[in-house]
Design an enzyme around this catalytic site. Structure first.
Site, PDB file in Angstrom:
ATOM      1  N   THR A 163       0.843  -1.197   0.000  1.00 30.59           N
ATOM      2  CA  THR A 163       0.000   0.000   0.000  1.00 30.59           C
ATOM      3  C   THR A 163       0.878   1.245   0.000  1.00 30.59           C
ATOM      4  O   THR A 163       1.793   1.365   0.814  1.00 30.59           O
ATOM      5  CB  THR A 163      -0.916   0.016   1.230  1.00 30.59           C
ATOM      6  OG1 THR A 163      -1.760  -1.136   1.207  1.00 30.59           O
ATOM      7  CG2 THR A 163      -1.782   1.273   1.245  1.00 30.59           C
ATOM      8  N   GLU A 365      -4.168  -7.217   5.708  1.00 34.64           N
ATOM      9  CA  GLU A 365      -3.824  -7.118   7.128  1.00 34.64           C
ATOM     10  C   GLU A 365      -4.414  -8.271   7.939  1.00 34.64           C
ATOM     11  O   GLU A 365      -4.935  -8.091   9.040  1.00 34.64           O
ATOM     12  CB  GLU A 365      -4.237  -5.760   7.699  1.00 34.64           C
ATOM     13  CG  GLU A 365      -3.442  -4.616   7.095  1.00 34.64           C
ATOM     14  CD  GLU A 365      -3.438  -3.379   7.946  1.00 34.64           C
ATOM     15  OE1 GLU A 365      -3.528  -3.505   9.177  1.00 34.64           O
ATOM     16  OE2 GLU A 365      -3.349  -2.285   7.374  1.00 34.64           O
TER      17      GLU A 365
END
Length: 391
Positions: A163, A365
């Site tokens: 990201t 995540e």
């Protein structure tokens, strides 16, 4: 006693963010959708994001969780969750400025001057790179290597699904420095400027999330760019990953509240066979189930945040919140799309966009499967007792 009431300060912060979202962000939604339909870009332009952050800063909304000594608000976990819920009410990608990755606070004084402080000020952009093509959920399987050459380290390897990797000007990259020790003392974190020679390549996804692959080909890094201690990088990585998993379902909660409101409004105005579809039991049950799940998710998120604020080991509670939030958010957006019928499937409304965006919550995540593994392990090994949530 159990008190679910917010403090006056928490209500004021929540209400301010809600007003900010309604006045400044929601009016941009149609333009954001238009840009995405025409391929002109995703979300806000850098200038728009900067201007909005500066506007918020005028009201002291800067560095939500950044410690006060670094110029931030230093909000507690519960209040931060409330902020994320409100921001989740729009799909316009926005976060308040003045923040930096939590592990950058482990930098030495010279590194703080070069990386931490400029990042908080918005002058630099970072990314966190541990995931690899063969090391996703199993972070211990990383293969990127760094070997010592004089007073430098030489890094070789590839990271993926990073990201912010396309926009970052420096990366916190994790590499194996001692293959025999591996994750148990053989992984090191390096602060590496883009000018050192690593390159990024965009990865196209089904949503608007634009991750990158990062390639390190004999990238040389001075010894002074080791973050923390040599060999102790895996512990830093786990601190980054566990910094606030509860915030992901918190933002999804805001999206679910907005989506359910859309479904209620549509059900009350859309007519079939002479009656609003709100009078159809099938629609009523979808709305009722969604509301029940939203309220359950709210309690799970706030419980996890409360544990963080009270210095409890919150990993179990955060895993539960993320697992439940990811699954229920996907079920809720699916119901809302179904209620809207054909219009829900078009790109004229934001529902299909949320449909794609919320699907990611079950993967990044920590996948659903990893959360289940964590929850089951804690119970089976006795780390957590059934029914012990309240102590």
């Amino acid at each position: 006693m159990v008190d679910f009431a917010l403090t006056e300060e928490q209500r004021e912060i929540r209400d301010w963010v809600r007003t900010f979202v309604e006045r400044e962000l929601m009016p941009l939604e149609q333009e954001v959708l238009r840009r995405e339909r025409t391929g002109e870009g995703h979300g806000l332009t850098p200038q728009e994001l900067h201007d909005l952050r500066q506007l918020a800063k005028k009201s002291d909304f800067w560095g939500i969780q950044t410690p006060v000594e670094y110029g931030g608000m230093g909000l507690d976990a519960i209040t931060t969750a409330l902020v994320e819920i409100e921001l989740g009410r729009t799909f316009v990608p926005f976060s308040f400025g003045g923040s930096a990755d939590n592990i950058l606070y482990y930098a030495n004084e010279e590194q703080k001057k070069r990386y931490l402080l400029p990042t908080i000020a918005g002058e630099r952009k970072s990314c966190f790179a541990i995931t690899e093509p063969g090391a996703g959920s199993d972070a211990k399987a990383i293969r990127t290597r760094a070997h010592k050459d004089g007073d430098h380290w030489v890094i070789n390897g590839e990271k993926t699904f990073i990201t912010g990797g396309n926009e970052a000007d420096f990366v916190m990259v994790f590499a194996v420095t001692d293959p025999e020790k591996g994750a148990d003392g053989g992984v090191t974190c390096f602060l590496v400027d883009r000018e050192a020679g690593w390159r990024s390549e965009p990865i196209l996804t089904m949503g608007e999330w634009g991750p990158a692959s990062l390639v390190f080909d004999n990238v040389r890094v001075p010894e002074s760019n080791v973050l923390g201690e040599v060999g102790q990088g895996f512990a830093l990585a786990m601190k980054w990953i566990g910094r606030g998993r509860y915030l992901l379902p918190a933002r999804a909660l805001g999206a679910c509240e907005r989506l359910l409101s859309m479904a209620i409004e549509y059900a009350n105005t859309r007519e079939t066979f002479g009656k609003p579809i709100a009078e159809r039991q099938a629609i009523q049950w979808m709305i009722a189930d969604s509301q029940v799940e939203i309220e359950a998710l709210r309690l799970l998120v706030l419980n996890a945040a409360w544990q963080v604020d009270n210095d409890r080991d919150s990993r179990h509670a955060q895993s539960i919140a993320k697992l439940y939030g990811g699954q229920k958010a996907n079920e809720i957006v699916d119901r809302v799309l179904q209620i809207h019928g054909g219009m829900g499937y078009t790109r004229e409304l934001p529902i299909e966009r949320w449909y794609r965006e919320l699907r990611l919550l079950r993967i990044y995540e920590g996948t659903d499967e990893i959360q289940r593994r964590t929850i089951a392990r804690d119970l089976l090994k006795g780390y957590v007792k059934v029914g012990a949530t309240l102590g």
